[in-house]
Write an enzyme that holds these catalytic residues in place. Structure first.
Site, PDB file in Angstrom:
ATOM      1  N   TYR A  83     -14.073   2.129  10.963  1.00 47.72           N
ATOM      2  CA  TYR A  83     -12.647   2.463  10.989  1.00 47.72           C
ATOM      3  C   TYR A  83     -12.269   3.103  12.328  1.00 47.72           C
ATOM      4  CZ  TYR A  83      -8.156   4.043   9.043  1.00 47.72           C
ATOM      5  OH  TYR A  83      -6.824   4.249   8.779  1.00 47.72           O
ATOM      6  N   ILE A 115      -0.779 -16.189  10.535  1.00 50.07           N
ATOM      7  CA  ILE A 115       0.384 -16.564   9.724  1.00 50.07           C
ATOM      8  C   ILE A 115       1.567 -16.774  10.672  1.00 50.07           C
ATOM      9  CG2 ILE A 115       1.135 -14.163   9.294  1.00 50.07           C
ATOM     10  CD1 ILE A 115       1.870 -15.173   6.411  1.00 50.07           C
ATOM     11  N   GLY A 147       0.814  -1.215   0.000  1.00 53.95           N
ATOM     12  CA  GLY A 147       0.000   0.000   0.000  1.00 53.95           C
ATOM     13  C   GLY A 147       0.851   1.269   0.000  1.00 53.95           C
ATOM     14  N   PHE A 148       0.172   2.369   0.181  1.00 52.81           N
ATOM     15  CA  PHE A 148       0.815   3.691   0.119  1.00 52.81           C
ATOM     16  C   PHE A 148       1.921   3.809   1.182  1.00 52.81           C
ATOM     17  CE2 PHE A 148      -0.054   8.136   1.917  1.00 52.81           C
ATOM     18  CZ  PHE A 148       0.973   8.723   1.196  1.00 52.81           C
ATOM     19  N   ARG A 190      -9.613  10.315  -1.388  1.00 50.84           N
ATOM     20  CA  ARG A 190      -9.096  11.277  -0.409  1.00 50.84           C
ATOM     21  C   ARG A 190      -8.901  12.632  -1.068  1.00 50.84           C
ATOM     22  NH1 ARG A 190      -5.220   7.754   3.485  1.00 50.84           N
ATOM     23  NH2 ARG A 190      -4.858   6.540   1.630  1.00 50.84           N
ATOM     24  N   ASP A 218       0.363  -8.716   1.843  1.00 51.28           N
ATOM     25  CA  ASP A 218      -0.696  -7.845   1.313  1.00 51.28           C
ATOM     26  C   ASP A 218      -1.744  -8.719   0.633  1.00 51.28           C
ATOM     27  OD1 ASP A 218      -0.343  -4.523   0.750  1.00 51.28           O
ATOM     28  OD2 ASP A 218      -2.094  -5.558  -0.095  1.00 51.28           O
ATOM     29  N   VAL A 257      -4.665 -10.576   6.418  1.00 53.35           N
ATOM     30  CA  VAL A 257      -4.297 -10.613   7.847  1.00 53.35           C
ATOM     31  C   VAL A 257      -5.424 -11.106   8.758  1.00 53.35           C
ATOM     32  CG1 VAL A 257      -2.444  -8.891   7.801  1.00 53.35           C
ATOM     33  CG2 VAL A 257      -4.826  -8.141   8.119  1.00 53.35           C
TER      34      VAL A 257
HETATM   35  N1  UDP Z   1     -13.019  16.290   0.650  1.00 53.03           N
HETATM   36  C1  UDP Z   1     -13.386  17.237  -0.304  1.00 53.03           C
HETATM   37  N2  UDP Z   1     -13.366  16.884  -1.608  1.00 53.03           N
HETATM   38  C2  UDP Z   1     -12.964  15.655  -2.030  1.00 53.03           C
HETATM   39  C3  UDP Z   1     -12.562  14.691  -1.066  1.00 53.03           C
HETATM   40  C4  UDP Z   1     -12.617  15.051   0.273  1.00 53.03           C
HETATM   41  O1  UDP Z   1     -13.749  18.369   0.028  1.00 53.03           O
HETATM   42  O2  UDP Z   1     -12.941  15.416  -3.261  1.00 53.03           O
HETATM   43  C5  UDP Z   1     -13.028  16.687   2.072  1.00 53.03           C
HETATM   44  C6  UDP Z   1     -13.687  15.682   3.020  1.00 53.03           C
HETATM   45  O3  UDP Z   1     -15.081  15.915   3.094  1.00 53.03           O
HETATM   46  C7  UDP Z   1     -12.965  15.996   4.316  1.00 53.03           C
HETATM   47  C8  UDP Z   1     -11.562  16.405   3.885  1.00 53.03           C
HETATM   48  O4  UDP Z   1     -11.678  16.753   2.515  1.00 53.03           O
HETATM   49  O5  UDP Z   1     -13.557  17.085   4.969  1.00 53.03           O
HETATM   50  C9  UDP Z   1     -10.524  15.295   4.044  1.00 53.03           C
HETATM   51  O6  UDP Z   1     -11.041  14.150   3.438  1.00 53.03           O
HETATM   52  P1  UDP Z   1     -10.204  12.816   3.278  1.00 53.03           P
HETATM   53  O7  UDP Z   1     -11.143  11.774   2.736  1.00 53.03           O
HETATM   54  O8  UDP Z   1      -8.967  13.082   2.513  1.00 53.03           O
HETATM   55  O9  UDP Z   1      -9.722  12.438   4.737  1.00 53.03           O
HETATM   56  P2  UDP Z   1     -10.452  12.351   6.178  1.00 53.03           P
HETATM   57  O10 UDP Z   1     -11.859  12.863   6.073  1.00 53.03           O
HETATM   58  O11 UDP Z   1     -10.387  10.924   6.553  1.00 53.03           O
HETATM   59  O12 UDP Z   1      -9.613  13.235   7.022  1.00 53.03           O
END
Ligand code: UDP
Length: 321
Positions: free
Chosen positions: A149, A67, A16-17, A190, A37, A63
């Site tokens: 999560y 293992i 992964g990342f 994200r 993975d 996982v």
């Molecule tokens: N977000 C956004 N546009 C996008 C994707 C996410 O405005 O295309 C917003 C999302 O609603 C959140 C923030 O960016 O408020 C961070 O989102 P991300 O999914 O990266 O991480 P997390 O919410 O888990 O911190």
């Protein structure tokens, strides 16, 4: 430790990342690395450069199943981490976090290996205290769409702490705040990957809600520095790792737009439920205990991430949808 003093590492979620960046560091240091993975969100390509090394082994493994292998240190990173991915099968996410952590702790206990668990700022939920220090206990909805999560990471921290108390297992608890950089999946939903992929494809950047919510973004190289320091250090309680510079999502959108093409549009879409309003780590503990602070500015980190995505999308344009 094998005869010549080389450390043997097991990394879950290695393709992964974050996992693949960690593998790079350990391989460059000449250590032995066994990678696990199931490729749910990991990519074998992220590790292909090591496939011919005698210090490297890659095993297709989920996982949630136990293992056995002989190692000195376990880096337990396996779990889909973006809201889009972890919400696509939330029951599987809870299973992965609970069973995966249990299986890795059992292995650590049997081997007397040290284990680092990749926890998350999500354990703070939608925080009522700002910024968040490790002593803040969080504000989490037990039955929302992020709960698999958030609660998963919380119970996993509990399991680690109980293994430490009951069996003297050496645990390291890393609370990771938003991290970005090369090798994020273009479709993982994200905010940084979305904005960059949208921008590079000439599409408007999608701001959810009014864009006044905040996040603090840490570049992956800084995060991996912290991970290695934490594993090698003595501190066995939860520790925050992130970049304390806080940005609104609108500020982030403008920065990425200006770095890619100032003429791009910004559009507004509905805010997902339970989306935390503010998030910013206090990192004084990491600074005091490990002398760790992030060094890469958001602009510099974004530039290298944009470059990586540009190359990646040229090679695999289908990946951007
Ligand atoms: N977000 C956004 N546009 C996008 C994707 C996410 O405005 O295309 C917003 C999302 O609603 C959140 C923030 O960016 O408020 C961070 O989102 P991300 O999914 O990266 O991480 P997390 O919410 O888990 O911190």
């Amino acid at each position: 430790m094998i005869g010549n003093g080389i450390c043997r590492n097991l990394i879950t979620g290695a393709a992964g990342f974050l996992g693949s960046h960690l593998v790079d560091r350990l391989m460059i240091s000449g250590e032995k690395v066994i990678c696990l993975d199931n490729y749910l969100t990991g990519r074998e390509d992220n590790l292909s450069k090591w496939s011919h090394s005698s210090n490297f082994q890659l095993i297709h493994h989920d996982v949630t199943k136990p293992i056995n292998c002989d190692v000195d240190r376990i880096w337990h990173l396996a779990c889909p981490a973006s809201p889009t991915h972890y919400q696509s099968n939330p029951i599987q996410t809870s299973r992965t976090i609970f069973l995966g952590t249990y299986n890795m702790l059992e292995l650590a206990r049997k081997l007397k290996a040290r284990i680092l668990f990749a926890s998350s700022s999500e354990i703070y939920g939608d925080p009522e205290v700002h910024p968040q220090s490790e002593s803040y206990r969080g504000s989490v909805n037990t039955s929302g769409i992020r709960s698999c999560y958030e609660e998963g990471k919380r119970i996993a921290e509990t399991l680690c702490s109980d293994y430490q108390r009951m069996y003297d297992t050496e645990v390291r608890l890393m609370r990771i705040f938003n991290t970005y950089g090369p090798r994020m999946l273009p479709n993982d939903g994200r905010v940084i990957s979305n904005f960059i992929v949208q921008g590079l494809n000439g599409r408007p950047l999608t701001i959810y809600g009014n864009g006044k919510q905040t996040r603090s973004f840490c570049y992956v190289d800084d995060l991996i520095d912290g991970m290695i320091l934490l594993m090698n250090g003595d501190y066995s309680y939860p520790m925050n790792f992130g970049n304390p510079q806080e940005f609104t999502i609108c500020e982030l959108a403008c920065l990425i737009r200006d770095l890619i093409n100032p003429k791009l549009d910004l559009i507004y879409e509905p805010l997902p439920s339970d989306d935390p309003l503010r998030r910013k780590p206090l990192i004084s503990l990491a600074k005091e205990q490990l002398n760790w602070i992030p060094r890469v500015s958001l602009e510099k980190g974004l530039l290298s991430t944009i470059d990586w995505f540009r190359d990646f999308l040229e090679e695999c344009p289908y990946q951007s949808d």
